[in-house]
Design a protein around this motif. Structure first.
Motif, short mmCIF file in Angstrom:
data_model
loop_
_atom_site.label_atom_id
_atom_site.label_comp_id
_atom_site.label_asym_id
_atom_site.label_seq_id
_atom_site.Cartn_x
_atom_site.Cartn_y
_atom_site.Cartn_z
N ASP A 73 0.68 -0.93 -0.07
CA ASP A 73 -0.16 0.05 -0.23
C ASP A 73 1.11 0.94 -0.07
O ASP A 73 1.48 1.77 0.55
N LYS A 74 0.64 2.14 -1.04
CA LYS A 74 1.34 3.66 -1.03
C LYS A 74 0.90 4.58 0.24
O LYS A 74 2.26 4.80 0.68
N ALA A 75 -0.11 4.13 0.94
CA ALA A 75 -0.67 4.82 2.10
C ALA A 75 -1.39 4.24 2.51
O ALA A 75 -1.90 3.54 2.86
N ALA A 76 -0.72 4.27 4.06
CA ALA A 76 -1.95 3.35 5.31
C ALA A 76 -2.22 4.80 6.51
O ALA A 76 -1.22 5.94 6.99
N ALA A 77 -2.83 4.38 7.33
CA ALA A 77 -3.09 5.19 8.97
C ALA A 77 -3.20 4.23 9.32
O ALA A 77 -3.48 2.67 9.94
N CYS A 78 -2.05 4.90 10.72
CA CYS A 78 -2.08 3.49 12.00
C CYS A 78 -3.89 3.72 13.20
O CYS A 78 -4.22 4.88 13.36
N VAL A 79 -4.19 2.43 12.86
CA VAL A 79 -5.67 2.22 13.51
C VAL A 79 -5.81 1.25 14.71
O VAL A 79 -5.86 0.55 14.50
N ALA A 80 -6.79 1.83 15.68
CA ALA A 80 -6.34 0.80 17.41
C ALA A 80 -7.53 -0.01 15.96
O ALA A 80 -8.66 0.25 15.81
N ASP A 81 -7.88 -1.43 16.67
CA ASP A 81 -8.19 -2.34 15.78
C ASP A 81 -9.40 -2.55 17.01
O ASP A 81 -9.16 -2.49 18.38
N PRO A 82 -10.34 -3.95 17.41
CA PRO A 82 -11.42 -4.55 18.72
C PRO A 82 -10.30 -4.50 19.53
O PRO A 82 -11.19 -3.66 20.51
N GLU A 83 -9.26 -4.59 19.36
CA GLU A 83 -8.52 -5.43 20.97
C GLU A 83 -7.68 -4.49 21.25
O GLU A 83 -7.09 -3.80 22.10
N ASN B 239 -5.07 -2.65 19.84
CA ASN B 239 -4.41 -2.62 19.10
C ASN B 239 -3.81 -1.91 17.59
O ASN B 239 -5.15 -2.04 16.61
N LEU B 240 -2.58 -1.53 17.10
CA LEU B 240 -3.19 -0.01 16.41
C LEU B 240 -2.92 -1.07 14.80
O LEU B 240 -1.73 -2.42 14.89
N ARG B 241 -2.97 -0.99 13.69
CA ARG B 241 -3.31 -1.55 12.53
C ARG B 241 -3.15 -0.84 11.68
O ARG B 241 -3.68 0.27 11.38
N PRO B 242 -2.30 -1.16 10.47
CA PRO B 242 -1.83 -0.01 9.39
C PRO B 242 -3.83 -0.07 8.34
O PRO B 242 -3.80 -0.91 8.47
N VAL B 243 -4.29 0.94 8.18
CA VAL B 243 -5.58 0.78 7.78
C VAL B 243 -5.32 1.16 6.21
O VAL B 243 -5.21 2.35 5.74
N PRO B 244 -5.22 0.83 5.09
CA PRO B 244 -4.67 1.82 3.57
C PRO B 244 -6.23 2.77 3.51
O PRO B 244 -7.14 1.76 3.78
N GLY B 245 -6.33 3.82 2.84
CA GLY B 245 -6.80 4.78 2.29
C GLY B 245 -7.35 5.11 3.51
O GLY B 245 -8.83 6.00 3.57
N ALA B 246 -7.16 4.89 4.66
CA ALA B 246 -7.60 6.12 5.71
C ALA B 246 -6.87 7.10 5.86
O ALA B 246 -6.42 7.54 7.19
N ALA B 247 -5.04 7.34 5.13
CA ALA B 247 -4.35 8.06 5.84
C ALA B 247 -5.03 9.76 5.40
O ALA B 247 -5.90 9.74 4.70
N ILE B 248 -4.51 10.49 6.27
CA ILE B 248 -4.94 12.19 5.66
C ILE B 248 -4.98 12.19 4.63
O ILE B 248 -3.40 12.02 3.90
N GLY B 249 -5.18 13.23 3.28
CA GLY B 249 -4.67 13.57 1.94
C GLY B 249 -3.84 14.55 2.51
O GLY B 249 -3.61 15.09 3.47
N ALA B 250 -2.69 14.68 0.99
CA ALA B 250 -2.00 15.75 1.37
C ALA B 250 -2.36 17.51 1.03
O ALA B 250 -3.59 17.61 0.33
N ARG B 251 -1.42 17.93 1.23
CA ARG B 251 -1.60 19.40 1.83
C ARG B 251 -1.62 20.01 0.36
O ARG B 251 -1.06 19.83 -0.55
N ALA B 252 -2.24 20.98 -0.10
CA ALA B 252 -2.49 21.45 -1.11
C ALA B 252 -1.21 22.50 -1.70
O ALA B 252 -0.76 22.69 -0.62
N ALA B 253 -1.09 22.08 -3.02
CA ALA B 253 0.15 22.75 -3.30
C ALA B 253 -0.07 24.37 -2.94
O ALA B 253 -0.64 24.94 -3.71
N LYS B 254 1.07 24.88 -2.12
CA LYS B 254 0.91 26.62 -2.20
C LYS B 254 1.62 26.92 -3.50
O LYS B 254 2.89 27.27 -4.04
#
Length: 356
Positions: A329-339, A341-356
């Motif tokens: 996965d190109k990007a993911a966010a560390c999110v807690a599972d039901p237990e 514990n952290l796991r990487p969730v693809p598609g959940a990462a914050i988007g990039a800032r708009a170019a200035k």
């Protein structure tokens, strides 16, 4: 007016040059330096206090103030807790307080910059991944922000620290982005020069987790725990770390690096989120080393560990990073599972800032 050379003279000059060019082009291309084919696989960490292990304790000898070195590299840092198949070695080059320039060409705490050290390792080991976490100490000055927020509580400032930062925080992040991007590109360039095409290893950029948030127990909003105003806690959790993460994703994209978003990784586990002694929290509360405070040479660092991930936090971040390194996965966010514990969730990462 000078006479032109005859065609015969010109031809006699050109023929040897053409022959030399043909000889060079037909010969084998110069071989780039590279690690031995059977070299053990390694992962290397570059960056600041969050990767060095500040707050986790058990610091490596020579990095706990000796000879002015306050890198605070912990044996419990997340890089040392990775669980990745066929990984023989981890190297922690991160140093508390580092800025992007300290990776490339600026020494820190009586140590040289980090990228040249990475390249030395790359000639002896086969680098599987380079993990980078840097930028918070550049224009955002996140550590200073936390300090300012604590002072706002101490002085009973009605607007808190977030009032003054709310409109300028994005500008700070935008100024940081090109510096981090330049450091990442320097890593890419150095690795190529040492026989590592971009696709031969992973370059991973991590963002930062909020050390405090709205879950702080009210009775601990003091010098015994987390001296922050409610509005400032919400700003750190809802705005500061998110915009910082978006900026870091922009920098990662500039170097075609992978991105692991930690901005929500500590939710519910922040410092002072429990009313007890802190068991179950992933960040250190306000911590004062009274021994260091009484030592003139160490007093300036007596509170250095405060509001950094503790050993339990590093265990969880290592869990998420270990799993991310084993995906494509190109990007993911560390999110807690039901237990929880952290796991990487693809598609959940914050988007990039708009170019200035």
């Amino acid at each position: 007016m000078r006479r032109l050379r005859s065609p015969l003279v010109i031809l006699l000059l050109v023929i040897p040059l053409v022959g030399l060019l043909l000889l060079i082009s037909d010969g084998p291309a110069p071989k780039l330096p590279a690690p031995p084919e059977d070299a053990p696989r390694a992962v290397v960490a570059l960056g600041d206090s969050t990767l060095s292990g500040e707050g986790a304790g058990d610091y490596e000898p020579g990095t706990n103030g000796e000879n002015g070195n306050w890198c605070h590299r912990s044996t419990k840092a997340m890089i040392n807790k990775l669980s990745v198949p066929d990984l023989a070695k981890t190297f922690n080059l991160a140093c508390s307080g580092a800025r992007a320039a300290n990776l490339v060409d600026r020494p820190q705490h009586n140590e040289g910059p980090q990228v040249p050290k990475l390249l030395e390792i790359a000639r002896q080991y086969r680098i599987a991944a380079v993990v980078v976490q840097v930028g918070a100490n550049d224009e955002p000055g996140f550590s200073s922000v936390v300090k300012d927020c604590a002072e706002a509580w101490l002085r009973a400032n009605v607007t808190g620290c977030s009032g003054a930062l709310a409109t300028g925080w994005g500008e700070r992040v935008d100024k940081m982005v090109p510096k981090v991007a330049a450091a990442l590109k320097a890593i890419r360039a150095g690795m190529r020069e040492n026989g590592y095409p971009d696709a031969s290893y992973q370059l991973v950029v991590q963002s930062y987790a909020a050390p405090v948030g709205r879950t702080v127990v009210h009775s601990l909003r003091n010098l015994g725990g987390c001296p922050f105003r409610g509005g400032d806690l919400e700003w750190v959790q809802d705005k500061a770390v998110g915009e910082l993460a978006a900026g870091l994703r922009t920098a990662a994209a500039a170097a075609d690096a992978r991105f692991l978003d930690l901005s929500r990784a500590g939710m519910g586990r922040e410092a002072c989120s429990t009313s007890g002694t802190g068991d179950g929290e992933w960040f250190t509360r306000l911590k004062i080393s009274w021994t260091d405070l009484s030592d003139e040479g160490r007093s300036a660092h007596a509170m250095q560990e405060s509001f950094h991930p503790n050993a339990a936090g590093h265990e969880q971040f290592a869990r998420c990073l270990s799993q991310f390194l084993q995906t494509s996965d190109k990007a993911a966010a560390c999110v807690a599972d039901p237990e929880r514990n952290l796991r990487p969730v693809p598609g959940a990462a914050i988007g990039a800032r708009a170019a200035k």
